[in-house]
Design a protein around this motif. Structure first.
Motif, PDB file in Angstrom:
ATOM      1  N   THR A  18      -5.618   4.533   6.483  1.00  0.00           N
ATOM      2  CA  THR A  18      -6.088   3.756   5.336  1.00  0.00           C
ATOM      3  C   THR A  18      -6.123   2.276   5.666  1.00  0.00           C
ATOM      4  O   THR A  18      -7.101   1.580   5.396  1.00  0.00           O
ATOM      5  CB  THR A  18      -5.187   4.008   4.116  1.00  0.00           C
ATOM      6  OG1 THR A  18      -5.239   5.394   3.771  1.00  0.00           O
ATOM      7  CG2 THR A  18      -5.611   3.170   2.924  1.00  0.00           C
ATOM      8  N   LEU A  19      -5.057   1.777   6.276  1.00  0.00           N
ATOM      9  CA  LEU A  19      -4.996   0.353   6.610  1.00  0.00           C
ATOM     10  C   LEU A  19      -5.981  -0.005   7.719  1.00  0.00           C
ATOM     11  O   LEU A  19      -6.599  -1.077   7.688  1.00  0.00           O
ATOM     12  CB  LEU A  19      -3.582  -0.050   6.998  1.00  0.00           C
ATOM     13  CG  LEU A  19      -2.593  -0.078   5.833  1.00  0.00           C
ATOM     14  CD1 LEU A  19      -1.177  -0.306   6.338  1.00  0.00           C
ATOM     15  CD2 LEU A  19      -2.970  -1.138   4.828  1.00  0.00           C
TER      16      LEU A  19
ATOM     17  N   VAL B 219      -4.253   6.735   0.812  1.00  0.00           N
ATOM     18  CA  VAL B 219      -2.996   6.869   1.562  1.00  0.00           C
ATOM     19  C   VAL B 219      -2.366   8.248   1.351  1.00  0.00           C
ATOM     20  O   VAL B 219      -1.613   8.720   2.199  1.00  0.00           O
ATOM     21  CB  VAL B 219      -2.018   5.720   1.188  1.00  0.00           C
ATOM     22  CG1 VAL B 219      -1.316   5.985  -0.133  1.00  0.00           C
ATOM     23  CG2 VAL B 219      -1.003   5.481   2.285  1.00  0.00           C
TER      24      VAL B 219
ATOM     25  N   THR C  66      -6.725   2.532  -2.433  1.00  0.00           N
ATOM     26  CA  THR C  66      -5.724   2.744  -1.378  1.00  0.00           C
ATOM     27  C   THR C  66      -4.670   3.754  -1.802  1.00  0.00           C
ATOM     28  O   THR C  66      -4.178   4.522  -0.967  1.00  0.00           O
ATOM     29  CB  THR C  66      -5.042   1.426  -0.965  1.00  0.00           C
ATOM     30  OG1 THR C  66      -4.444   0.813  -2.100  1.00  0.00           O
ATOM     31  CG2 THR C  66      -6.012   0.482  -0.286  1.00  0.00           C
ATOM     32  N   SER C  67      -4.328   3.796  -3.091  1.00  0.00           N
ATOM     33  CA  SER C  67      -3.353   4.790  -3.561  1.00  0.00           C
ATOM     34  C   SER C  67      -3.887   6.200  -3.375  1.00  0.00           C
ATOM     35  O   SER C  67      -3.121   7.123  -3.103  1.00  0.00           O
ATOM     36  CB  SER C  67      -3.020   4.560  -5.035  1.00  0.00           C
ATOM     37  OG  SER C  67      -2.370   3.334  -5.214  1.00  0.00           O
TER      38      SER C  67
ATOM     39  N   GLY D 103      -9.348  -0.042   6.186  1.00  0.00           N
ATOM     40  CA  GLY D 103      -9.371  -1.184   5.272  1.00  0.00           C
ATOM     41  C   GLY D 103      -9.590  -2.483   6.023  1.00  0.00           C
ATOM     42  O   GLY D 103     -10.345  -3.351   5.579  1.00  0.00           O
TER      43      GLY D 103
ATOM     44  N   THR E 277      -8.868  -2.014  -5.659  1.00  0.00           N
ATOM     45  CA  THR E 277      -8.295  -1.826  -4.321  1.00  0.00           C
ATOM     46  C   THR E 277      -7.025  -0.998  -4.381  1.00  0.00           C
ATOM     47  O   THR E 277      -6.815  -0.097  -3.557  1.00  0.00           O
ATOM     48  CB  THR E 277      -8.020  -3.189  -3.663  1.00  0.00           C
ATOM     49  OG1 THR E 277      -9.242  -3.896  -3.534  1.00  0.00           O
ATOM     50  CG2 THR E 277      -7.370  -3.027  -2.300  1.00  0.00           C
TER      51      THR E 277
ATOM     52  N   VAL F 134       0.838  -1.201   0.000  1.00  0.00           N
ATOM     53  CA  VAL F 134       0.000   0.000   0.000  1.00  0.00           C
ATOM     54  C   VAL F 134       0.875   1.253   0.000  1.00  0.00           C
ATOM     55  O   VAL F 134       0.598   2.223  -0.720  1.00  0.00           O
ATOM     56  CB  VAL F 134      -0.971  -0.013   1.203  1.00  0.00           C
ATOM     57  CG1 VAL F 134      -1.668   1.332   1.368  1.00  0.00           C
ATOM     58  CG2 VAL F 134      -1.997  -1.122   1.039  1.00  0.00           C
TER      59      VAL F 134
END
Length: 157
Positions: free
Chosen positions: A106-107, A97, A93-94, A110, A89, A26
């Motif tokens: 983000t994580l 983040v 996430t790009s 997620g 995904t 990520v």
């Protein structure tokens, strides 16, 4: 009530290591996304993975026994849609983040989304999974993950 097997320490270690690799992925994808955009980040990630898989498969051909033959049935056609969800995904996430959520937010969110969807998949037996009614402890775990996410995101002060 049927008993379930406990995961071995090796399986726990492998799952933990995959979380670390996911974090690196990520972060790397977010860096590429920062410079080239979310779609470009997804193309780079999946293009690199495709090249690595082709090289790995080519190397397997040079082994004395070649690639292992399997009597297992082929995956259903819908299973190949995992690549589409993987591409989306990476793009999501790009983007996330590189927002105020940063990598940890983000994580964390997620993870909450993964647990929520997995509870739904278990409940209704999606994708051929055995049906399992979520218990109170499952929802308590989800609530704790979500609360932890909020602490990570808003507890900076």
């Amino acid at each position: 009530m049927p008993t379930t097997a406990r995961p071995s320490p090796v399986h726990l270690l492998l799952a933990f290591a995959s979380g670390g690799l996911l974090t690196l992925m990520v972060d790397f994808n977010g860096l590429v996304g920062l410079h080239g955009g979310a779609l470009y980040s997804s193309w780079v990630a999946h293009g690199t993975g495709t090249v690595a898989a082709i090289v790995f498969l080519a190397l397997l051909r040079f082994l004395p026994d070649g690639p292992p033959k399997s009597d297992r049935p082929h995956a259903p056609l819908w299973a190949y849609l995992g690549g589409v969800s993987g591409a989306v995904t990476v793009m999501l996430t790009s983007t996330a983040v590189n927002s105020p959520l940063a990598l940890s937010g983000t994580l964390a969110l997620g993870l909450a989304g993964q647990v929520l969807f997995s509870l739904a998949a278990d409940r209704w037996g999606l994708f051929g999974l055995p049906k399992r009614i979520p218990r109170l402890k499952d929802f308590a775990a989800l609530a704790l993950i979500f609360a932890g996410s909020m602490i990570i995101i808003f507890g900076q002060g």
